[in-house]
Design an enzyme around this catalytic site. Structure first.
Site, PDB file in Angstrom:
ATOM      1  N   SER A  23      13.317  -1.696  -1.313  1.00  0.00           N
ATOM      2  CA  SER A  23      14.461  -1.901  -0.852  1.00  0.00           C
ATOM      3  C   SER A  23      15.669  -2.367  -1.947  1.00  0.00           C
ATOM      4  O   SER A  23      14.960  -2.814  -3.026  1.00  0.00           O
ATOM      5  CB  SER A  23      14.431  -3.207   0.253  1.00  0.00           C
TER       6      SER A  23
HETATM    7  N1  SAM Z   1       8.855  -4.447   1.565  1.00  0.00           N
HETATM    8  C1  SAM Z   1       9.084  -3.335   0.810  1.00  0.00           C
HETATM    9  C2  SAM Z   1       9.947  -3.660  -0.737  1.00  0.00           C
HETATM   10  O1  SAM Z   1       9.198  -4.454  -1.095  1.00  0.00           O
HETATM   11  O2  SAM Z   1      10.852  -3.232  -1.093  1.00  0.00           O
HETATM   12  C3  SAM Z   1      10.268  -2.390   1.436  1.00  0.00           C
HETATM   13  C4  SAM Z   1       9.698  -1.917   2.558  1.00  0.00           C
HETATM   14  S1  SAM Z   1       9.898   0.010   2.889  1.00  0.00           S
HETATM   15  C5  SAM Z   1      11.655  -0.265   3.200  1.00  0.00           C
HETATM   16  C6  SAM Z   1       9.637  -0.127   4.792  1.00  0.00           C
HETATM   17  C7  SAM Z   1       8.110   0.031   5.199  1.00  0.00           C
HETATM   18  O3  SAM Z   1       7.944  -0.136   6.453  1.00  0.00           O
HETATM   19  C8  SAM Z   1       7.590   1.433   4.657  1.00  0.00           C
HETATM   20  O4  SAM Z   1       6.547   1.661   3.782  1.00  0.00           O
HETATM   21  C9  SAM Z   1       6.959   1.960   6.073  1.00  0.00           C
HETATM   22  O5  SAM Z   1       5.807   2.733   5.973  1.00  0.00           O
HETATM   23  C10 SAM Z   1       6.635   0.415   6.729  1.00  0.00           C
HETATM   24  N2  SAM Z   1       6.394   0.540   8.092  1.00  0.00           N
HETATM   25  C11 SAM Z   1       7.388   1.282   9.047  1.00  0.00           C
HETATM   26  N3  SAM Z   1       6.749   0.905  10.745  1.00  0.00           N
HETATM   27  C12 SAM Z   1       5.767   0.162  10.411  1.00  0.00           C
HETATM   28  C13 SAM Z   1       4.991  -0.778  11.253  1.00  0.00           C
HETATM   29  N4  SAM Z   1       5.125  -0.616  12.431  1.00  0.00           N
HETATM   30  N5  SAM Z   1       4.096  -1.586  10.829  1.00  0.00           N
HETATM   31  C14 SAM Z   1       3.981  -1.451   9.376  1.00  0.00           C
HETATM   32  N6  SAM Z   1       4.590  -1.008   8.464  1.00  0.00           N
HETATM   33  C15 SAM Z   1       5.657  -0.280   8.797  1.00  0.00           C
END
Ligand code: SAM
Length: 231
Positions: A76
């Site tokens: 992000s």
């Molecule tokens: N936390 C991150 C950072 O440090 O910048 C950004 C996370 S990224 C924008 C969103 C993440 O959410 C992705 O890796 C995706 O695979 C995960 N994701 C989506 N749906 C999810 C769910 N139901 N449970 C866990 N992770 C999920």
């Protein structure tokens, strides 16, 4: 946390540049835009963001935007992570649930501000890479697990703070149930992928939740049983 950046500075001039870029990011992207919490700013000064992005993107690690981390996912934008951290009002003794570990950067930031961070990621390869990275960098207050974070982690609830790093159609009932009374939940939410709003929920009592709309954002979708279906 190990003092990775300062320890390595003397050995590698490139890392000295990262330190300068990090400080500039804190001043121009965070402080200048209204991130005032000194603990949040200190956390961003101490976490080496360049070590959370793919090697070929390190020079871009301090840009004012998200970056790809593989598997169609992103790290992000720094400002958004800082805003979420500030909105969570984390205290030293708090236990935090993060849904969507990705590369683990935000989990590292939250772990500088709270007692324990339980981070759950649905993609096993991302979760494993984040676990190894966080361990190697000394962020030992973060536990990474694999699973559908829209269901939370009921056996570890209640959480003082819950942060969701992907956007769902509504706040999952499981997450509301796992939020402690007095706790804060921050999550992007919207009826369509294009109309997401950053939302904060504070649990006022067993049955009362105060909801605030904090403006437009853009996140990858939250895929899960209490979120969007996998397409
Ligand atoms: N936390 C991150 C950072 O440090 O910048 C950004 C996370 S990224 C924008 C969103 C993440 O959410 C992705 O890796 C995706 O695979 C995960 N994701 C989506 N749906 C999810 C769910 N139901 N449970 C866990 N992770 C999920």
């Amino acid at each position: 946390m190990k003092q990775v950046a300062s320890k390595s500075k003397k050995q590698n001039p490139a890392l000295e540049n990262y330190g300068t870029m990090r400080e500039r990011m804190v001043e121009r992207q965070l402080a200048a835009r209204g991130i005032r919490d000194p603990r949040v700013l200190a956390a961003f000064r101490s976490v080496p963001r360049e070590l959370f992005v793919p090697e070929g993107l390190r020079a871009s690690a301090y840009q004012d935007n998200p970056l790809p981390i593989g598997e169609g996912q992103t790290i992000s934008q720094p400002y958004i992570v800082a805003l979420m951290a500030q909105l969570l009002e984390l205290r030293d003794q708090d236990r935090v649930l993060e849904v969507g570990t990705g590369c683990g950067f935000a989990a590292a930031i939250f772990s500088c501000l709270a007692r324990e961070v339980y981070s759950i990621e649905r993609r096993p390869d991302l979760a494993e890479a984040a676990r190894v990275r966080l361990r190697n960098l000394g962020f030992d207050r973060v536990r990474v697990s694999v699973g559908d974070g829209s269901l939370g982690i009921s056996e570890l609830a209640p959480f003082d703070a819950i942060v969701v790093a992907a956007s769902g159609p509504e706040i999952p009932a499981a997450l509301k149930a796992q939020l402690a009374v007095g706790g804060r939940l921050v999550m992007p939410m919207g009826a369509t992928h294009r109309s997401q709003r950053l939302t904060r929920v504070q649990r006022a009592s067993e049955h009362e939740f105060d909801v605030e709309d904090l403006g437009a954002v853009t996140f990858v979708p939250l895929i899960g049983r209490q979120a969007w279906a996998d397409s």
